[in-house]
Motif scaffolding. Structure first.
Motif, PDB file in Angstrom:
ATOM      1  N   ILE A 158     100.819  -2.426  25.285  1.00  0.00           N
ATOM      2  CA  ILE A 158     100.316  -2.341  23.908  1.00  0.00           C
ATOM      3  C   ILE A 158     101.177  -3.193  22.975  1.00  0.00           C
ATOM      4  CG2 ILE A 158      99.998  -0.765  21.959  1.00  0.00           C
ATOM      5  CD1 ILE A 158      99.267   1.403  23.977  1.00  0.00           C
ATOM      6  N   CYS A 159     102.494  -3.173  23.186  1.00  0.00           N
ATOM      7  CA  CYS A 159     103.395  -3.926  22.307  1.00  0.00           C
ATOM      8  C   CYS A 159     103.323  -5.432  22.550  1.00  0.00           C
ATOM      9  CB  CYS A 159     104.831  -3.445  22.509  1.00  0.00           C
ATOM     10  SG  CYS A 159     105.124  -1.741  21.984  1.00  0.00           S
ATOM     11  N   LEU A 160     103.166  -5.839  23.813  1.00  0.00           N
ATOM     12  CA  LEU A 160     103.208  -7.258  24.148  1.00  0.00           C
ATOM     13  C   LEU A 160     101.852  -7.946  24.063  1.00  0.00           C
ATOM     14  CD1 LEU A 160     105.635  -7.184  27.222  1.00  0.00           C
ATOM     15  CD2 LEU A 160     106.157  -7.811  24.861  1.00  0.00           C
ATOM     16  N   PHE A 161     100.772  -7.163  24.074  1.00  0.00           N
ATOM     17  CA  PHE A 161      99.446  -7.789  24.067  1.00  0.00           C
ATOM     18  C   PHE A 161      99.193  -8.639  22.818  1.00  0.00           C
ATOM     19  CE2 PHE A 161      94.914  -7.824  23.043  1.00  0.00           C
ATOM     20  CZ  PHE A 161      94.409  -8.444  24.185  1.00  0.00           C
ATOM     21  N   PRO A 162      99.562  -8.186  21.594  1.00  0.00           N
ATOM     22  CA  PRO A 162      99.345  -9.062  20.425  1.00  0.00           C
ATOM     23  C   PRO A 162     100.065 -10.402  20.540  1.00  0.00           C
ATOM     24  CG  PRO A 162      99.786  -6.817  19.716  1.00  0.00           C
ATOM     25  CD  PRO A 162     100.066  -6.854  21.180  1.00  0.00           C
ATOM     26  N   ILE A 163     101.265 -10.390  21.135  1.00  0.00           N
ATOM     27  CA  ILE A 163     101.985 -11.653  21.317  1.00  0.00           C
ATOM     28  C   ILE A 163     101.244 -12.544  22.308  1.00  0.00           C
ATOM     29  CG2 ILE A 163     104.165 -12.684  22.055  1.00  0.00           C
ATOM     30  CD1 ILE A 163     105.576 -10.159  21.159  1.00  0.00           C
ATOM     31  N   TYR A 164     100.785 -11.932  23.417  1.00  0.00           N
ATOM     32  CA  TYR A 164     100.007 -12.699  24.399  1.00  0.00           C
ATOM     33  C   TYR A 164      98.731 -13.247  23.776  1.00  0.00           C
ATOM     34  CZ  TYR A 164      96.758 -13.595  28.192  1.00  0.00           C
ATOM     35  OH  TYR A 164      95.826 -14.180  29.008  1.00  0.00           O
ATOM     36  N   TRP A 165      98.060 -12.410  22.993  1.00  0.00           N
ATOM     37  CA  TRP A 165      96.806 -12.844  22.359  1.00  0.00           C
ATOM     38  C   TRP A 165      97.061 -14.017  21.419  1.00  0.00           C
ATOM     39  CZ3 TRP A 165      94.675 -13.474  17.563  1.00  0.00           C
ATOM     40  CH2 TRP A 165      93.291 -13.590  17.497  1.00  0.00           C
ATOM     41  N   THR A 166      98.158 -13.967  20.670  1.00  0.00           N
ATOM     42  CA  THR A 166      98.480 -15.046  19.735  1.00  0.00           C
ATOM     43  C   THR A 166      98.718 -16.356  20.473  1.00  0.00           C
ATOM     44  OG1 THR A 166      99.460 -13.477  18.168  1.00  0.00           O
ATOM     45  CG2 THR A 166     100.075 -15.794  17.943  1.00  0.00           C
TER      46      THR A 166
END
Length: 298
Positions: A29-37
């Motif tokens: 959950i924490c790393l997914f926004p970074i991956y998405w970006t």
């Protein structure tokens, strides 16, 4: 005994599986926004709108987002107005964040040392009340301060200036620095300073030679957290700057046009903006943890 130990160990397996499963889920959950970006910065318009996530399976990576800001391999050696603007905003963010954080650590450490070592009385307020007063500044919504700062900065000619942002960011992170450093100083035995005073040191000499080296991890942690908060600040940067002192968060939010949001450009700028913070988090994690946990054990 060995059989009993194996039985107890086996009984703990379900609990461990649940704990590790929750930790993995939380990490995702924490790393997914970074991956998405980062993945969005390599997509074109079709892939963005269709929500493709996995490169080389759902979509073929493309340099469109990075090319739009002049940071792709085929444009990095060419003149680019977008890249020049990015570097200028990046420089503004670096100068404002580092300067404000350094100033906040210097002022906040001095204030925290005073609150930790001396007794103050300001009307009915004592040390604990003064400390809570500083912390209470974080409760105040930034929008409440919009009009006063606009009027004040206009009168002082600080609108759209780096020095204006530095002063404001210093005030913004100062309460956090004071609270972190006060806990640091509270854990340092007073007897060390008393021994230094007996040996002939002045108060300032004892502070610089004895207290400061011990409290240095906390100061580093406070400085890093201040840099992160200043780096990510958007509201006042958008309110008080227009051209010269505009920072990266304002530039990222400006990637909109008559045709909608340029997601690939915004993602590329966001990826470039958060990369320094990721590097700080990876290489300076031990200093952050050490500084924040030093005051947890009395």
């Amino acid at each position: 005994m060995a059989t009993q130990a194996r039985t107890l160990g086996a009984s703990h397996y379900p609990t461990r599986i649940i704990i590790y499963g929750l930790l993995i889920l939380w990490a995702f959950i924490c790393l997914f926004p970074i991956y998405w970006t980062f993945s969005t910065s390599f997509k074109n318009a079709v892939n963005v709108t269709q929500g493709h996530l996995i490169p080389w399976m759902d979509f073929v990576p493309d340099w469109k987002g990075w090319r739009s800001v002049g940071l792709s391999p085929d444009t990095i050696g060419q003149t680019s107005t977008a890249r020049e603007e990015f570097l200028k905003r990046f420089e503004n963010s670096v100068i404002a964040s580092l300067s404000a954080s350094a100033l906040a650590v210097i002022i906040g450490s001095s204030a925290a040392y005073g609150l930790s070592r001396f007794s103050y009385r300001f009307g009915p307020m004592r040390n604990k009340d003064i400390s809570f007063f500083f912390l209470a500044q974080l409760i105040l919504p930034p929008v409440v301060l919009a009009m006063p700062f606009l009027v004040l900065y206009k009168e002082l000619a600080l609108l759209d200036t780096r020095i204006g942002l530095i002063l404001l960011y210093t005030l913004m992170v100062l309460p956090i620095v004071i609270w972190i450093m006060r806990d640091q100083f509270d854990t340092i035995p007073l007897e060390l300073e008393q021994a230094a005073l007996v040996d002939g040191c002045s108060v300032w000499s004892a502070f610089l030679r004895i207290v400061l080296p011990i409290a240095l991890p906390g100061m580093v942690a406070a400085f890093i957290l201040s840099v992160i908060l200043c780096w990510n600040e958007y509201f006042f940067a958008a309110l008080l700057t227009s051209t010269n002192a505009k920072t990266l968060p304002v530039m990222v939010a400006s990637q909109t046009g008559s045709q909608g949001i340029n997601w690939w450009s915004m993602a590329a700028l966001s990826a470039a903006a958060i990369t320094p913070l990721i590097v700080i988090g990876i290489f300076l994690e031990r200093y952050i943890v050490k500084g924040l946990t030093a005051g947890s054990v009395k």
